[in-house]
Design an enzyme around this catalytic site. Sequence first.
Site, PDB file in Angstrom:
ATOM      1  N   ARG A  88     -19.715 -18.221  23.175  1.00  0.00           N
ATOM      2  CA  ARG A  88     -18.306 -17.933  22.875  1.00  0.00           C
ATOM      3  C   ARG A  88     -17.570 -17.461  24.130  1.00  0.00           C
ATOM      4  NH1 ARG A  88     -17.446 -14.248  17.767  1.00  0.00           N
ATOM      5  NH2 ARG A  88     -17.981 -12.576  19.211  1.00  0.00           N
ATOM      6  N   LYS A 190     -11.783 -14.853  22.181  1.00  0.00           N
ATOM      7  CA  LYS A 190     -11.463 -13.425  22.209  1.00  0.00           C
ATOM      8  C   LYS A 190     -10.623 -13.090  23.450  1.00  0.00           C
ATOM      9  CE  LYS A 190     -14.491 -10.378  20.028  1.00  0.00           C
ATOM     10  NZ  LYS A 190     -14.362 -10.416  18.563  1.00  0.00           N
ATOM     11  N   GLU A 226      -7.181 -13.889   8.713  1.00  0.00           N
ATOM     12  CA  GLU A 226      -8.170 -12.858   9.066  1.00  0.00           C
ATOM     13  C   GLU A 226      -7.672 -11.485   8.670  1.00  0.00           C
ATOM     14  OE1 GLU A 226     -10.533 -12.929  12.599  1.00  0.00           O
ATOM     15  OE2 GLU A 226      -9.325 -14.578  13.375  1.00  0.00           O
TER      16      GLU A 226
HETATM   17  C1  LIG Z   1     -14.568 -10.367  17.241  1.00  0.00           C
HETATM   18  C2  LIG Z   1     -13.701 -10.792  16.122  1.00  0.00           C
HETATM   19  C3  LIG Z   1     -14.213 -11.111  14.860  1.00  0.00           C
HETATM   20  C4  LIG Z   1     -15.661 -10.950  14.489  1.00  0.00           C
HETATM   21  O1  LIG Z   1     -16.539 -11.702  15.259  1.00  0.00           O
HETATM   22  P1  LIG Z   1     -18.106 -11.355  15.277  1.00  0.00           P
HETATM   23  O2  LIG Z   1     -18.692 -12.340  16.197  1.00  0.00           O
HETATM   24  O3  LIG Z   1     -18.589 -11.520  13.885  1.00  0.00           O
HETATM   25  O4  LIG Z   1     -18.220  -9.963  15.743  1.00  0.00           O
HETATM   26  C5  LIG Z   1     -13.330 -11.586  13.902  1.00  0.00           C
HETATM   27  N1  LIG Z   1     -12.014 -11.719  14.158  1.00  0.00           N
HETATM   28  C6  LIG Z   1     -11.479 -11.406  15.363  1.00  0.00           C
HETATM   29  C7  LIG Z   1     -10.033 -11.599  15.574  1.00  0.00           C
HETATM   30  C8  LIG Z   1     -12.301 -10.925  16.382  1.00  0.00           C
HETATM   31  O5  LIG Z   1     -11.777 -10.591  17.558  1.00  0.00           O
END
Ligand SMILES: *Cc1c(COP(=O)(O)O)cnc(C)c1O
Length: 344
Positions: A88, A190, A226
């Site tokens: 990622r 991210k 989300e």
């Molecule tokens: C990091 C994140 C998640 C969760 O991701 P994981 O890999 O399960 O920790 C979900 N939504 C957003 C916007 C994030 O930044």
Amino acid sequence: MATELEEKVDVNWDDLTFSATPTKSIYLTTCKEDGQWKPGELIPYGDISISPAAGVLNYGQGLFEGMKAYRTSKGNIGIFRPSENAKRVNSGCRRLCMPEIPEELFWDAIRLVVKDNEEYIPPIGKGALYLRPLVFGSGPVLGVKPAPEYTFLIYVSPVGPYFKGAMSGIHLKVVENFHRAPQYGTGGVKAIGNYAGGMYPARLVKTEEFSEVVYLDAREEKYIEEVGAANFFLIKGDVLASPELDGSILPGIIRKSILHLAGTEFGYKVEERKVHVDEIFEGDEAFCSGTAAVITPIISMTYRDRKMIYCDGEVGKKTMELYDGLMQLLLEQRDDPYGWLETI
Ligand SMILES: *Cc1c(COP(=O)(O)O)cnc(C)c1O
């Protein structure tokens, strides 16, 4: 074991929240724009200096990751699916024009910084050591373009639950006048710049006693995206539904793992598809997921003037079952047929 640890570092394991505690060291390395990352080193935990013209400060060229190191029931230090985080990171690096990090180097960095800060890993049951990798443009740049140099660093902090009183569940509000990310933007990685815009809506709803906002899709404002920075799930009968990844939703590693577990071990029909906001009023249970949030049950969701209450007092059985299934893997309390847990 716990008392021995307590004597060494000044952390009260019983009062951990999701906040940054200074630890021993930070991992750090750099890379020129067209160069290769070299293995980094540990530096004492503390402030770092940076050019005022750094790409990350001026144009938000940067991303972060979130991982956890747990003490497991077998006495190991476990990290959940780190190669997924490495992948990622690199999809984010490509999207943000930053040099990709070899997976080996990423994993070596994680091991190095976790080992050096081992005494800050909470005792089993008290929390986890949160790992925060950052990749950002640290070289000076004035025009809008990729920075000439990049920094990859990892700092760590012992943490407790992401949401206050998380295991009894949270109250959420669906917002319509704010969006998190558009479909072809950077919501699927991210990117640092994705998060500042969510602070204001979160602040608004927190004054009304909600823990977080739920975002709808930016195009039609009909489908759940989300929960702040966690993925959304709805259970109805034997169906577990989660919004499909269409570019604006962050592809959570916990999300992916839950969908897999639910389908193979818990007998759900797993559906990754658009989840219409009206469906929240027909669900049996709802929860959100993430490395920080693990699985956090949702007590209620409010949309316009309607409020759906999933559980009052007692968290839904199905949510708890999935939570336990996942935690047992994270803590090595059961066999891991998937090879998801890496130990250090
Ligand atoms: C990091 C994140 C998640 C969760 O991701 P994981 O890999 O399960 O920790 C979900 N939504 C957003 C916007 C994030 O930044």
